[in-house]
Design an enzyme around this catalytic site. Structure first.
Site, PDB file in Angstrom:
ATOM      1  N   ASP A  82      40.581  37.287  37.088  1.00  0.00           N
ATOM      2  CA  ASP A  82      41.958  36.607  37.795  1.00  0.00           C
ATOM      3  C   ASP A  82      42.037  36.680  39.375  1.00  0.00           C
ATOM      4  OD1 ASP A  82      44.163  35.163  37.212  1.00  0.00           O
ATOM      5  OD2 ASP A  82      45.542  36.733  36.873  1.00  0.00           O
ATOM      6  N   LYS A  84      42.833  35.940  43.073  1.00  0.00           N
ATOM      7  CA  LYS A  84      43.419  34.967  43.591  1.00  0.00           C
ATOM      8  C   LYS A  84      44.232  35.702  44.693  1.00  0.00           C
ATOM      9  CE  LYS A  84      47.200  34.865  40.116  1.00  0.00           C
ATOM     10  NZ  LYS A  84      47.913  33.956  39.171  1.00  0.00           N
ATOM     11  N   ASN A  87      47.184  38.429  43.247  1.00  0.00           N
ATOM     12  CA  ASN A  87      46.510  39.585  42.842  1.00  0.00           C
ATOM     13  C   ASN A  87      46.180  40.439  43.740  1.00  0.00           C
ATOM     14  OD1 ASN A  87      47.740  38.567  40.298  1.00  0.00           O
ATOM     15  ND2 ASN A  87      45.867  38.078  39.347  1.00  0.00           N
ATOM     16  N   ASP A 100      46.768  43.832  39.127  1.00  0.00           N
ATOM     17  CA  ASP A 100      46.916  42.885  37.905  1.00  0.00           C
ATOM     18  C   ASP A 100      45.577  42.660  37.165  1.00  0.00           C
ATOM     19  OD1 ASP A 100      49.311  42.294  38.227  1.00  0.00           O
ATOM     20  OD2 ASP A 100      49.549  40.763  39.532  1.00  0.00           O
ATOM     21  N   THR A 145      43.699  31.129  36.669  1.00  0.00           N
ATOM     22  CA  THR A 145      44.519  30.315  37.384  1.00  0.00           C
ATOM     23  C   THR A 145      44.012  28.726  37.415  1.00  0.00           C
ATOM     24  OG1 THR A 145      45.594  31.957  38.430  1.00  0.00           O
ATOM     25  CG2 THR A 145      46.159  29.952  39.473  1.00  0.00           C
TER      26      THR A 145
END
Length: 233
Positions: A82, A84, A87, A100, A145
Site C-alpha cells: 500500500d 502511496k 502512507n 499504515d 489504491t
C-alpha cells in the site's frame, strides 16, 4: 489487519519505518502509541507545492529512503502492498517514515537474502537481493489504491513482493509530475490503462515541469514493466 500492523510495528527497527513505543487495549479499542511525525503526510506536502510536484534531485532523495524501507520489509518477509504519498510521513528531521501496514502480508517461510553480483552500469559492487527472502510467496487478496495497483493484482492470479516495486514507480512519477500515470475517468478506465498502456511522460516543453533526466525516466519505465518477472526490483 490491525494485528498485522501491530506485528510489523513491534518487530521493525528501521530509521524509515515509524516506531511503535507501546500498544494496549481497552474493551473496545486497540491503542498504538507511535512516534510523532510532525511533518504530517507526504501527500499534504506535495499538495502544497506549485503543480503538486518536486524537482528530480528531491524525488531521488525520497525514493532512495522509500527503497531502503521496502528492502527492509522484504528482508523481514513482508510485502507492503500500500505504498502511496498518504502512507508516508515526514519526520521533523526531514526524513520519511513509512506507516499504515494494515494491508501488509507476511510469509510463513522467510528465507535468507542472496548476495548477487551487480549487472547494471551504476555499480560493480555485489548487492543484497531481498527478493530471495520471500521467493515463492504469493497472495491473492485484491488490495491497494486503484491508481497504484499493479497489473498482476488486477489479473487476480496472485502477486509477490514485485507489487511494491510497481508502486515505487508510480510514486516517483507522482513526485515528479503531480499526477499518477494511469488515472482514468473511472475505476475501470484506470484499470484498463494499467493493463494496456505503457507509461508516457508529460511534454518537456511544458514550463510547469522541471526537466527529468533519461536515467530517471528509465528507472520509472523499468519499475512499471507489466511482467512482474522482468520488473526492476
Amino acid at each position: 489487519r490491525v494485528l498485522a500492523e501491530q506485528e510489523i510495528l513491534a518487530t521493525s527497527n528501521h530509521p524509515f519505518i515509524v516506531t511503535l513505543y507501546h500498544s494496549f487495549q481497552s474493551e473496545d479499542h486497540l491503542y498504538l502509541c507511535m512516534e510523532y511525525c510532525m511533518g504530517g503526510e507526504f501527500f499534504r506536502a506535495l499538495q502544497t507545492r506549485k503543480m503538486k510536484c518536486i524537482p528530480e534531485s528531491d524525488a531521488k532523495f525520497y525514493a532512495a529512503e522509500v527503497t531502503a524501507a521496502l528492502e527492509y520489509l522484504h528482508l523481514m518477509g513482508f510485502i507492503y502492498r500500500d505504498l502511496k504519498p498518504e502512507n508516508i510521513l515526514l519526520h521533523q528531521s526531514g526524513h520519511i517514515m513509512l506507516s499504515d501496514f494494515d494491508l501488509s502480508k507476511q510469509t510463513d517461510n522467510i528465507k535468507k537474502p542472496e548476495i548477487v553480483n551487480s549487472k547494471n552500469s551504476f555499480s560493480s559492487l555485489p548487492s543484497l537481493d531481498t527478493k530471495a527472502c520471500i521467493d515463492g510467496f504469493r497472495t491473492n487478496s485484491f488490495v491497494g489504491t486503484e491508481e497504484y495497483i499493479a497489473p498482476e493484482v488486477i489479473w487476480g492470479k496472485g502477486h509477490t513482493s514485485a507489487v511494491d516495486w510497481w508502486t515505487l514507480g508510480i510514486f516517483i512519477f507522482e513526485m515528479l509530475f503531480g499526477i499518477t500515470p494511469y488515472k482514468g475517468q473511472t475505476r475501470n478506465q484506470t484499470f484498463s490503462n494499467i493493463l494496456k498502456h505503457d507509461v508516457s511522460f508529460p511534454d518537456h516543453s511544458n514550463p510547469h515541469f522541471a526537466p527529468v533526466t533519461n536515467n530517471c525516466k528509465n528507472i520509472i519505465k523499468k519499475l512499471l514493466i507489466k511482467d512482474e518477472n522482468k520488473r526492476l526490483g
